[in-house]
Motif scaffolding. Sequence first.
Motif, PDB file in Angstrom:
ATOM      1  N   PHE A 126     -28.991  34.059 -33.488  1.00 15.69           N
ATOM      2  CA  PHE A 126     -28.433  34.063 -32.130  1.00 15.69           C
ATOM      3  C   PHE A 126     -29.323  34.915 -31.234  1.00 15.69           C
ATOM      4  O   PHE A 126     -29.557  36.083 -31.513  1.00 15.69           O
ATOM      5  N   THR A 127     -29.823  34.319 -30.163  1.00 17.64           N
ATOM      6  CA  THR A 127     -30.693  35.033 -29.232  1.00 17.64           C
ATOM      7  C   THR A 127     -30.178  34.823 -27.815  1.00 17.64           C
ATOM      8  O   THR A 127     -29.874  33.695 -27.421  1.00 17.64           O
ATOM      9  N   LEU A 128     -30.083  35.901 -27.056  1.00 16.49           N
ATOM     10  CA  LEU A 128     -29.690  35.846 -25.653  1.00 16.49           C
ATOM     11  C   LEU A 128     -30.911  36.205 -24.810  1.00 16.49           C
ATOM     12  O   LEU A 128     -31.513  37.256 -25.005  1.00 16.49           O
ATOM     13  N   LEU A 129     -31.294  35.312 -23.893  1.00 15.69           N
ATOM     14  CA  LEU A 129     -32.445  35.561 -23.022  1.00 15.69           C
ATOM     15  C   LEU A 129     -31.987  35.720 -21.585  1.00 15.69           C
ATOM     16  O   LEU A 129     -31.244  34.879 -21.071  1.00 15.69           O
ATOM     17  N   ASP A 130     -32.430  36.786 -20.932  1.00 18.31           N
ATOM     18  CA  ASP A 130     -32.165  37.003 -19.518  1.00 18.31           C
ATOM     19  C   ASP A 130     -33.294  36.364 -18.728  1.00 18.31           C
ATOM     20  O   ASP A 130     -34.431  36.809 -18.772  1.00 18.31           O
ATOM     21  N   LEU A 131     -32.977  35.295 -18.006  1.00 15.56           N
ATOM     22  CA  LEU A 131     -33.957  34.571 -17.208  1.00 15.56           C
ATOM     23  C   LEU A 131     -33.592  34.652 -15.723  1.00 15.56           C
ATOM     24  O   LEU A 131     -33.944  33.768 -14.939  1.00 15.56           O
ATOM     25  N   SER A 132     -32.899  35.718 -15.338  1.00 18.97           N
ATOM     26  CA  SER A 132     -32.447  35.866 -13.951  1.00 18.97           C
ATOM     27  C   SER A 132     -33.607  35.983 -12.968  1.00 18.97           C
ATOM     28  O   SER A 132     -33.450  35.679 -11.790  1.00 18.97           O
ATOM     29  N   SER A 133     -34.778  36.397 -13.433  1.00 19.58           N
ATOM     30  CA  SER A 133     -35.931  36.532 -12.541  1.00 19.58           C
ATOM     31  C   SER A 133     -36.594  35.185 -12.248  1.00 19.58           C
ATOM     32  O   SER A 133     -37.430  35.090 -11.359  1.00 19.58           O
ATOM     33  N   PHE A 134     -36.207  34.130 -12.970  1.00 19.21           N
ATOM     34  CA  PHE A 134     -36.785  32.810 -12.751  1.00 19.21           C
ATOM     35  C   PHE A 134     -36.246  32.214 -11.450  1.00 19.21           C
ATOM     36  O   PHE A 134     -35.083  32.386 -11.118  1.00 19.21           O
ATOM     37  N   SER A 135     -37.079  31.478 -10.746  1.00 15.92           N
ATOM     38  CA  SER A 135     -36.640  30.738  -9.558  1.00 15.92           C
ATOM     39  C   SER A 135     -35.898  29.490 -10.001  1.00 15.92           C
ATOM     40  O   SER A 135     -36.074  29.010 -11.116  1.00 15.92           O
ATOM     41  N   SER A 136     -35.081  28.937  -9.114  1.00 15.16           N
ATOM     42  CA  SER A 136     -34.411  27.666  -9.408  1.00 15.16           C
ATOM     43  C   SER A 136     -35.460  26.597  -9.665  1.00 15.16           C
ATOM     44  O   SER A 136     -36.490  26.555  -8.995  1.00 15.16           O
ATOM     45  N   GLY A 137     -35.201  25.759 -10.660  1.00 20.50           N
ATOM     46  CA  GLY A 137     -36.141  24.685 -10.949  1.00 20.50           C
ATOM     47  C   GLY A 137     -36.050  24.207 -12.383  1.00 20.50           C
ATOM     48  O   GLY A 137     -35.127  24.556 -13.121  1.00 20.50           O
ATOM     49  N   ILE A 138     -37.029  23.421 -12.778  1.00 23.30           N
ATOM     50  CA  ILE A 138     -37.088  22.834 -14.119  1.00 23.30           C
ATOM     51  C   ILE A 138     -38.149  23.559 -14.928  1.00 23.30           C
ATOM     52  O   ILE A 138     -39.254  23.793 -14.444  1.00 23.30           O
ATOM     53  N   TYR A 139     -37.798  23.908 -16.158  1.00 24.11           N
ATOM     54  CA  TYR A 139     -38.694  24.602 -17.083  1.00 24.11           C
ATOM     55  C   TYR A 139     -38.689  23.855 -18.415  1.00 24.11           C
ATOM     56  O   TYR A 139     -37.766  23.084 -18.705  1.00 24.11           O
ATOM     57  N   PHE A 140     -39.705  24.084 -19.218  1.00 20.83           N
ATOM     58  CA  PHE A 140     -39.801  23.479 -20.533  1.00 20.83           C
ATOM     59  C   PHE A 140     -39.927  24.594 -21.566  1.00 20.83           C
ATOM     60  O   PHE A 140     -40.513  25.637 -21.293  1.00 20.83           O
ATOM     61  N   TYR A 141     -39.357  24.361 -22.743  1.00 21.39           N
ATOM     62  CA  TYR A 141     -39.469  25.363 -23.795  1.00 21.39           C
ATOM     63  C   TYR A 141     -39.989  24.723 -25.074  1.00 21.39           C
ATOM     64  O   TYR A 141     -39.862  23.519 -25.289  1.00 21.39           O
ATOM     65  N   GLN A 142     -40.597  25.588 -25.910  1.00 25.43           N
ATOM     66  CA  GLN A 142     -40.997  25.214 -27.263  1.00 25.43           C
ATOM     67  C   GLN A 142     -40.559  26.341 -28.184  1.00 25.43           C
ATOM     68  O   GLN A 142     -40.761  27.522 -27.879  1.00 25.43           O
ATOM     69  N   LEU A 143     -39.950  25.968 -29.294  1.00 23.49           N
ATOM     70  CA  LEU A 143     -39.587  26.925 -30.344  1.00 23.49           C
ATOM     71  C   LEU A 143     -40.566  26.733 -31.492  1.00 23.49           C
ATOM     72  O   LEU A 143     -40.668  25.639 -32.054  1.00 23.49           O
ATOM     73  N   HIS A 144     -41.318  27.777 -31.799  1.00 23.96           N
ATOM     74  CA  HIS A 144     -42.259  27.743 -32.916  1.00 23.96           C
ATOM     75  C   HIS A 144     -41.688  28.614 -34.023  1.00 23.96           C
ATOM     76  O   HIS A 144     -41.382  29.787 -33.811  1.00 23.96           O
ATOM     77  N   TRP A 145     -41.548  28.026 -35.196  1.00 29.99           N
ATOM     78  CA  TRP A 145     -40.955  28.718 -36.343  1.00 29.99           C
ATOM     79  C   TRP A 145     -41.961  29.611 -37.029  1.00 29.99           C
ATOM     80  O   TRP A 145     -43.154  29.329 -37.034  1.00 29.99           O
ATOM     81  N   ARG A 146     -41.463  30.661 -37.653  1.00 31.82           N
ATOM     82  CA  ARG A 146     -42.325  31.526 -38.473  1.00 31.82           C
ATOM     83  C   ARG A 146     -42.888  30.730 -39.639  1.00 31.82           C
ATOM     84  O   ARG A 146     -44.045  30.879 -40.011  1.00 31.82           O
ATOM     85  N   ASP A 147     -42.038  29.855 -40.198  1.00 32.39           N
ATOM     86  CA  ASP A 147     -42.455  28.953 -41.269  1.00 32.39           C
ATOM     87  C   ASP A 147     -43.340  27.866 -40.656  1.00 32.39           C
ATOM     88  O   ASP A 147     -42.865  26.981 -39.953  1.00 32.39           O
ATOM     89  N   LYS A 148     -44.613  27.945 -40.857  1.00 31.24           N
ATOM     90  CA  LYS A 148     -45.584  27.042 -40.227  1.00 31.24           C
ATOM     91  C   LYS A 148     -45.462  25.597 -40.704  1.00 31.24           C
ATOM     92  O   LYS A 148     -46.069  24.701 -40.144  1.00 31.24           O
ATOM     93  N   ASN A 149     -44.675  25.342 -41.764  1.00 31.20           N
ATOM     94  CA  ASN A 149     -44.471  23.982 -42.242  1.00 31.20           C
ATOM     95  C   ASN A 149     -43.483  23.201 -41.381  1.00 31.20           C
ATOM     96  O   ASN A 149     -43.336  21.998 -41.548  1.00 31.20           O
ATOM     97  N   LYS A 150     -42.789  23.893 -40.476  1.00 34.04           N
ATOM     98  CA  LYS A 150     -41.834  23.230 -39.591  1.00 34.04           C
ATOM     99  C   LYS A 150     -42.502  22.961 -38.252  1.00 34.04           C
ATOM    100  O   LYS A 150     -43.207  23.801 -37.722  1.00 34.04           O
TER     101      LYS A 150
END
Length: 169
Positions: A135-159
């Motif tokens: 469980f991770t909580l991210l504070d993104l209140s400093s971001f402007s309104s708009g569209i963003y993209f995310y990528q999650l990279h695992w520690r396990d490099k096989n994923k």
Amino acid sequence: WMKTEHFVGEVYTGLVKNRVLHDPAFFSDFGHLWTSYTIFDTITTSGTDTIGVQLGSALGDFCICDVEYDQIELTIIDSLTTPITVPFQQHDILVSPNPFMDRITIQSAEGNEFTIFIFSSDGNLISSNKSYSDFTLLDLSSFSSGIYFYQLHWRDKNKFPVQGKLIKM
């Protein structure tokens, strides 16, 4: 932009069926010179539905109104639902809420360690954060309104990375 210097200006948004606006969201203002307004509304539609905007003006039973409108725009941000569930290689990721105001949470069905990279709509990396729990909580209140993209990279490099879209209201 709306000018309501002497009368009431009204804006309705909603789903159009048989040329009638159904269950419209409503906005009204009175007594302002040219003012810019932004109205957010969530409308559930299917592929053949029409979204409408109705502009009006009124004051009492009889009206010769001087309400003016300029630069009316209807912007469809995206067709995302809240929350977004991205199943990937037998791992469930939940990123919510989406759209968001200030914070998002990321939940992983398994407590896998990952790094989340957030990119602007033009592809520039603007944030990266490591998570060491499910469980991770991210504070993104400093971001402007708009569209963003995310990528999650695992520690396990096989994923393979998980990716998706975020909308800041």
